[in-house]
Design a protein around this motif. Structure first.
Motif, PDB file in Angstrom:
ATOM      1  N   THR A 134      36.693   1.993 -54.551  1.00 15.52           N
ATOM      2  CA  THR A 134      36.859   1.151 -53.365  1.00 15.52           C
ATOM      3  C   THR A 134      38.109   1.485 -52.565  1.00 15.52           C
ATOM      4  O   THR A 134      38.563   0.656 -51.778  1.00 15.52           O
ATOM      5  CB  THR A 134      36.925  -0.325 -53.802  1.00 15.52           C
ATOM      6  OG1 THR A 134      37.959  -0.433 -54.789  1.00 15.52           O
ATOM      7  CG2 THR A 134      35.626  -0.796 -54.393  1.00 15.52           C
TER       8      THR A 134
ATOM      9  N   HIS B  95      34.495  -2.320 -58.689  1.00 19.70           N
ATOM     10  CA  HIS B  95      35.687  -2.170 -57.833  1.00 19.70           C
ATOM     11  C   HIS B  95      36.807  -1.541 -58.660  1.00 19.70           C
ATOM     12  O   HIS B  95      37.393  -2.196 -59.524  1.00 19.70           O
ATOM     13  CB  HIS B  95      36.124  -3.542 -57.296  1.00 19.70           C
ATOM     14  CG  HIS B  95      37.322  -3.478 -56.381  1.00 19.70           C
ATOM     15  ND1 HIS B  95      37.337  -4.048 -55.125  1.00 19.70           N
ATOM     16  CD2 HIS B  95      38.551  -2.917 -56.534  1.00 19.70           C
ATOM     17  CE1 HIS B  95      38.513  -3.844 -54.556  1.00 19.70           C
ATOM     18  NE2 HIS B  95      39.271  -3.157 -55.395  1.00 19.70           N
TER      19      HIS B  95
ATOM     20  N   HIS C 255      39.771   2.146 -58.558  1.00 20.14           N
ATOM     21  CA  HIS C 255      40.331   3.262 -57.799  1.00 20.14           C
ATOM     22  C   HIS C 255      40.550   4.406 -58.794  1.00 20.14           C
ATOM     23  O   HIS C 255      41.537   4.416 -59.525  1.00 20.14           O
ATOM     24  CB  HIS C 255      41.642   2.839 -57.144  1.00 20.14           C
ATOM     25  CG  HIS C 255      41.516   1.574 -56.343  1.00 20.14           C
ATOM     26  ND1 HIS C 255      41.117   1.574 -55.036  1.00 20.14           N
ATOM     27  CD2 HIS C 255      41.678   0.262 -56.685  1.00 20.14           C
ATOM     28  CE1 HIS C 255      41.063   0.326 -54.589  1.00 20.14           C
ATOM     29  NE2 HIS C 255      41.396  -0.487 -55.571  1.00 20.14           N
TER      30      HIS C 255
ATOM     31  N   LYS D 166      35.373   0.302 -46.088  1.00 19.92           N
ATOM     32  CA  LYS D 166      36.354  -0.596 -46.702  1.00 19.92           C
ATOM     33  C   LYS D 166      37.399  -0.966 -45.663  1.00 19.92           C
ATOM     34  O   LYS D 166      38.022  -0.094 -45.063  1.00 19.92           O
ATOM     35  CB  LYS D 166      37.018   0.109 -47.897  1.00 19.92           C
ATOM     36  CG  LYS D 166      38.140  -0.677 -48.562  1.00 19.92           C
ATOM     37  CD  LYS D 166      37.607  -1.762 -49.486  1.00 19.92           C
ATOM     38  CE  LYS D 166      38.712  -2.611 -50.110  1.00 19.92           C
ATOM     39  NZ  LYS D 166      39.457  -1.948 -51.173  1.00 19.92           N
TER      40      LYS D 166
ATOM     41  N   HIS E  30      37.779  -9.123 -54.128  1.00 24.95           N
ATOM     42  CA  HIS E  30      38.783 -10.002 -54.766  1.00 24.95           C
ATOM     43  C   HIS E  30      38.448 -11.481 -54.599  1.00 24.95           C
ATOM     44  O   HIS E  30      38.296 -12.173 -55.577  1.00 24.95           O
ATOM     45  CB  HIS E  30      40.210  -9.723 -54.280  1.00 24.95           C
ATOM     46  CG  HIS E  30      40.574  -8.269 -54.299  1.00 24.95           C
ATOM     47  ND1 HIS E  30      40.586  -7.547 -55.472  1.00 24.95           N
ATOM     48  CD2 HIS E  30      40.891  -7.405 -53.308  1.00 24.95           C
ATOM     49  CE1 HIS E  30      40.906  -6.291 -55.191  1.00 24.95           C
ATOM     50  NE2 HIS E  30      41.085  -6.182 -53.886  1.00 24.95           N
TER      51      HIS E  30
ATOM     52  N   ASP F 199      39.405  -3.525 -60.748  1.00 29.86           N
ATOM     53  CA  ASP F 199      40.470  -3.150 -59.805  1.00 29.86           C
ATOM     54  C   ASP F 199      41.521  -2.250 -60.474  1.00 29.86           C
ATOM     55  O   ASP F 199      42.688  -2.260 -60.084  1.00 29.86           O
ATOM     56  CB  ASP F 199      41.141  -4.375 -59.162  1.00 29.86           C
ATOM     57  CG  ASP F 199      41.899  -4.001 -57.885  1.00 29.86           C
ATOM     58  OD1 ASP F 199      41.626  -2.919 -57.328  1.00 29.86           O
ATOM     59  OD2 ASP F 199      42.779  -4.777 -57.461  1.00 29.86           O
TER      60      ASP F 199
HETATM   61 ZN   LIG Z   1      41.326  -2.561 -55.219  1.00 28.31          ZN
END
Ligand SMILES: [Zn+2]
Length: 477
Positions: free
Chosen positions: A214, A70, A72, A261, A318, A381
């Motif tokens: 993600t 996960h 970006h 998503k 998460h 993340d």
């Molecule tokens: Zn995220």
């Protein structure tokens, strides 16, 4: 700017001598041969063949290439590539703009007039003329561009002649000031896309050979963009890309599409029926769903949707807060949790002052998920959490904040569990890959034997990283 897709060079035949054991490579002392991007032989005393490249692992741990489940990519690269004007003087700001190494747009944020007064293209051209440059005002509502950036975005073309956000002088020339013109910048996404070279090399240096992007707004445009960055050699990792409903299922070289998503935001929850319909549509297309859930209520909403639709390989992203009751519900539904222990490190001190004891026991749970037989995978993340997978693993093992304060140690994983949760398959994140014959040659040789690595995960890096038989970090002997 259409580019012919380049045919990647075939992977080299490789022989890894003296690989050290790891939880996911249990046949230590045996050499590993890779051909055509796969592990083809694991045996004692393999001799190098003519033309085969050799890497001596010197008994350092061999593991499958890590997969960050996960993150970006574009936001992470943009964040690390942006220059923060906060606290800078005119001189230090100009110096950091001039020193920016990017080959793409130089981007700076948080500019305020107290630094160097009002800006326009003439001023910015004096600072940086040879590369496109844009600075965002600290209010977020204004951008300042130099002439290269103006030309690059075609702001003086007929297409944008009537755009109200582009300030012009009496002769019709753009002054370099854009007001509330984010849509204009968004329309030039590909040209403004950050350079991924540094981020991708950093990931390779940690042994990461694959990532799952993600971002909920990923569409075919982002897919094409990352595919082109892979074929140009800028992006070294395999990518699984989640996205919105406009992202068509596809596969191109080292990138393929993944889940739908869906973002749940407690403050502004979307219509439940619409969400349920979206999950039904995804499932009908054989597409899994990944739901962003950071609060108890968001998780409860997700559970009620999945209870109605059933679960087809779906994920909760998460799972930041989980009550005892939600553990059993999640297990019954068969959902996978993809979480980020790095937040315990990065934000632990703040959690300790802002949250109650009960809230802290329910935060970023790990061990109780494993004990409840909930499939679990770890991730960063990035850019919102630390990108370093080894720091994330360390945090899942010691549960310490960056200043060393512990948060619910009973949720700690073992080092071996942490590694496995970072080596999952792209489409089955909680199923760890192994170094074995027939597996893809996605491999990392760490900087020490596993017994040393497990004592200090946070200092770990890879000396060599191989993606499908291609060396993406380190060198041959
Ligand atoms: Zn995220």
């Amino acid at each position: 700017m259409s580019q012919e897709p380049k045919q990647p060079p075939p992977p080299q035949a490789l022989l890894i001598l003296n690989p050290g054991a790891s939880p996911l490579f249990t046949t230590a002392g045996q050499s590993v041969r890779c051909e055509h991007g796969k592990v083809v032989e694991i045996a004692q005393d393999l001799e190098p063949r003519a033309g085969e490249r050799v890497i001596d692992a010197r008994n350092c741990a061999l593991v499958p290439g890590l997969h960050d489940h996960h993150l970006h990519l574009l936001a992470a690269a943009a964040a690390s590539a942006s220059i923060d004007c906060t606290g800078k003087t005119k001189q230090t700001l100009i110096a950091s703009l001039k020193a920016a190494k990017t080959t793409a747009h130089i981007r700076a944020v948080n500019y305020h007039e107290s630094i160097a007064g009002p800006l326009d293209r003439t001023t910015l051209d004096r600072w940086v003329a040879e590369k496109p440059l844009r600075l965002q005002h600290s209010t977020g509502q204004m951008w300042f561009l130099n002439s290269r950036a103006i030309a690059d975005l075609g702001l003086e073309s007929d297409e944008h002649a009537s755009h109200k956000g582009i300030e012009r002088d009496p002769y019709g020339h753009a002054t370099g000031r854009l007001f509330r013109a984010d849509s204009l910048l968004a329309a030039s996404k590909a040209r403004l896309a950050p350079d991924l070279t540094t981020l991708s090399a950093e990931l390779a240096g940690f042994g990461v050979t694959g990532v799952t992007d993600t971002s909920y707004n990923n569409s075919d445009e982002e897919f094409e963009l990352l595919a082109s960055k892979q074929s140009s050699g800028e992006l070294l990792q395999h990518v699984r890309m989640m996205g919105n409903e406009s992202l068509h299922p596809q596969r191109q070289g080292n990138i393929h599409t993944g889940e739908l998503k869906l973002l749940l935001d407690e403050a502004e929850l979307p219509d439940l029926d619409e969400l349920t319909d979206a999950v039904h549509r995804a499932h009908a297309d054989n597409r899994g769903v990944a739901m962003h859930c950071v609060t108890r209520i968001e998780l409860a909403v997700a559970f009620s949707i999945f209870a109605a639709t059933g679960v087809k390989g779906d994920r909760i992203e998460h799972a930041s807060v989980m009550s005892e009751g939600s553990l059993s519900q999640m297990r019954e539904l068969g959902l996978t949790a993809v979480t980020q222990p790095g937040f315990v490190h990065a934000k632990g001190d703040r959690y300790l002052t802002e949250l109650t004891h009960t809230e802290i026991t329910e935060l970023y749970r790990l061990r109780s998920l494993v004990d409840a037989n909930i499939p679990l995978a770890l991730s960063s993340d990035a850019p919102y959490g630390p990108v370093n997978p080894w720091l994330n693993m360390q945090s899942s093992v010691d549960r310490k904040s960056s200043t060393g304060k512990r948060l619910s140690f009973s949720e700690a994983l073992s080092q071996e569990q942490a590694l496995a949760a970072y080596c999952g398959m792209a489409d089955a994140p909680a199923t760890p890959r192994q170094v074995k014959v027939g597996a893809a040659a996605d491999l990392a040789i760490l900087n020490a034997p596993w017994q040393t690595v497990r004592e200090d995960l946070a200092s770990t890096c890879a000396s060599t990283t191989i993606r499908e038989g291609h060396l993406i970090h380190g060198k041959f002997d």
